[in-house]
Design an enzyme around this catalytic site. Structure first.
Site, short mmCIF file in Angstrom:
data_model
loop_
_atom_site.label_atom_id
_atom_site.label_comp_id
_atom_site.label_asym_id
_atom_site.label_seq_id
_atom_site.Cartn_x
_atom_site.Cartn_y
_atom_site.Cartn_z
N HIS A 10 -3.36 5.40 0.62
CA HIS A 10 -2.73 4.53 -0.38
C HIS A 10 -3.70 3.47 -0.89
O HIS A 10 -3.46 2.88 -1.94
CB HIS A 10 -1.41 3.93 0.14
CG HIS A 10 -1.55 2.73 1.00
ND1 HIS A 10 -1.50 2.79 2.38
CD2 HIS A 10 -1.70 1.42 0.70
CE1 HIS A 10 -1.62 1.56 2.87
NE2 HIS A 10 -1.74 0.72 1.87
N ASP B 177 -1.16 9.29 5.36
CA ASP B 177 -1.89 8.22 4.66
C ASP B 177 -3.37 8.18 5.09
O ASP B 177 -3.82 7.22 5.69
CB ASP B 177 -1.19 6.90 4.98
CG ASP B 177 -1.59 5.79 4.03
OD1 ASP B 177 -2.26 6.07 3.02
OD2 ASP B 177 -1.21 4.63 4.30
N SER C 115 -4.53 -2.71 5.55
CA SER C 115 -4.37 -1.26 5.47
C SER C 115 -5.70 -0.53 5.51
O SER C 115 -6.71 -1.02 5.00
CB SER C 115 -3.67 -0.86 4.16
OG SER C 115 -2.30 -1.04 4.31
N1 ARG Z 1 0.46 -1.65 3.20
C1 ARG Z 1 -0.26 -2.79 3.73
C2 ARG Z 1 -1.64 -2.85 3.09
O1 ARG Z 1 -1.85 -2.24 2.05
C3 ARG Z 1 -0.29 -2.80 5.23
C4 ARG Z 1 1.04 -3.15 5.77
C5 ARG Z 1 1.10 -3.19 7.23
N2 ARG Z 1 2.23 -3.99 7.54
C6 ARG Z 1 2.63 -4.23 8.78
N3 ARG Z 1 3.61 -5.08 8.91
N4 ARG Z 1 2.09 -3.68 9.82
O2 ARG Z 1 -2.52 -3.61 3.50
#
Ligand code: ARG
Length: 249
Positions: free
Chosen positions: A78, A132, A217
């Protein structure tokens, strides 16, 4: 178009953060929520994935990645799927404890491979990331140690590391942080997320006391120094009842 998608992604993240923080009390935890500042030298294989077009963050950073061969980096699909056709907009920076610093090593990206099974669904306001996983091929091999991948086995906890935000309401952290997170088991995430959580390619970790957050992420969840999964998604950050979800490698 890839660049508009990057912008759209940034706007979405900002809008989601604004609405989440307006509706909910700030999560009590801290890049990682409740982490400790760590020197980048301790993670010489860890890269900050960024783009000069994402100028809302120093180094244009928006994700993490890990060096698994001199020119290969593992990251989250992503993070990079919107620019898979434009690898030239991506840069990876190693060895920077604070993204505002000038040091470290920055390398261009030659190509982006995204797991063909990668796709998104929705859980409430959040994107659910399936399979992912992506691999960045760098324009040149770097002279740095690589990191191995592995399986969690029966480990009870792991370590997460990243330059991400330290709470749902923090937009400005640029420091590298690490935290120890409990490995919660599939039942905890199945209870939180129902069918959105797929135990065959996801791993459940974290608690209100320690979690990853936005911009972490693609970074690693480590067990015994090996990467067992990558930071992927969750409902908010460090919210009670909503553990973090990691992409198994
Ligand atoms: N989707 C988020 C990013 O793009 C990461 C989210 C992880 N969240 C969590 N509460 N562990 O950085």
């Amino acid at each position: 178009m890839a660049l508009p998608s990057l912008w759209r992604r940034a706007a979405l993240i900002a809008a989601a953060a604004a609405s989440a923080s307006a509706l909910l009390p700030a999560a009590s935890a801290s890049a990682v929520v409740h982490g400790r500042a760590v020197p980048a030298e301790r993670y010489p294989w860890l890269g900050a994935v960024g783009s000069p077009f994402f100028f809302v963050r120093p180094a244009g950073q928006f994700c993490g990645a890990a060096l698994t061969a001199p020119d290969k980096m593992l990251t989250a699909a992503h993070c990079v799927s919107a620019v898979r056709g434009l690898p030239g907009v991506l840069k990876v920076t190693f060895g920077r404890s604070d993204l505002r610093d000038k040091g470290g090593e920055t390398v261009d990206v030659k190509s982006v491979w995204v797991d063909p099974r990668y796709h998104e669904t929705k859980f409430k306001t959040e994107d659910v990331e399936h399979h992912d996983l992506a691999v960045l091929t760098l324009k040149r091999g770097v002279n740095r140690p690589t990191v191995a991948t592995g399986r969690p086995g029966d480990a009870r906890e792991g370590e997460v590391v990243g330059w991400g935000t330290t709470s749902e309401t923090d937009w400005f952290n640029t420091r590298l942080h690490a935290a120890t997170v409990p490995l919660r088991g599939d039942a905890a995430c199945a209870a939180a997320y129902g069918a959105s959580y797929d135990a065959s390619d996801m791993l459940c970790a974290g608690s209100p006391k320690a979690d990853t957050c936005q911009f972490d992420s693609g970074g690693p969840l480590l067990v015994n120094g090996r990467i067992v999964a990558l930071t992927s998604w969750a409902y908010g950050c460090a919210r009670p009842g909503y553990p973090g979800v990691y992409a198994r490698v």
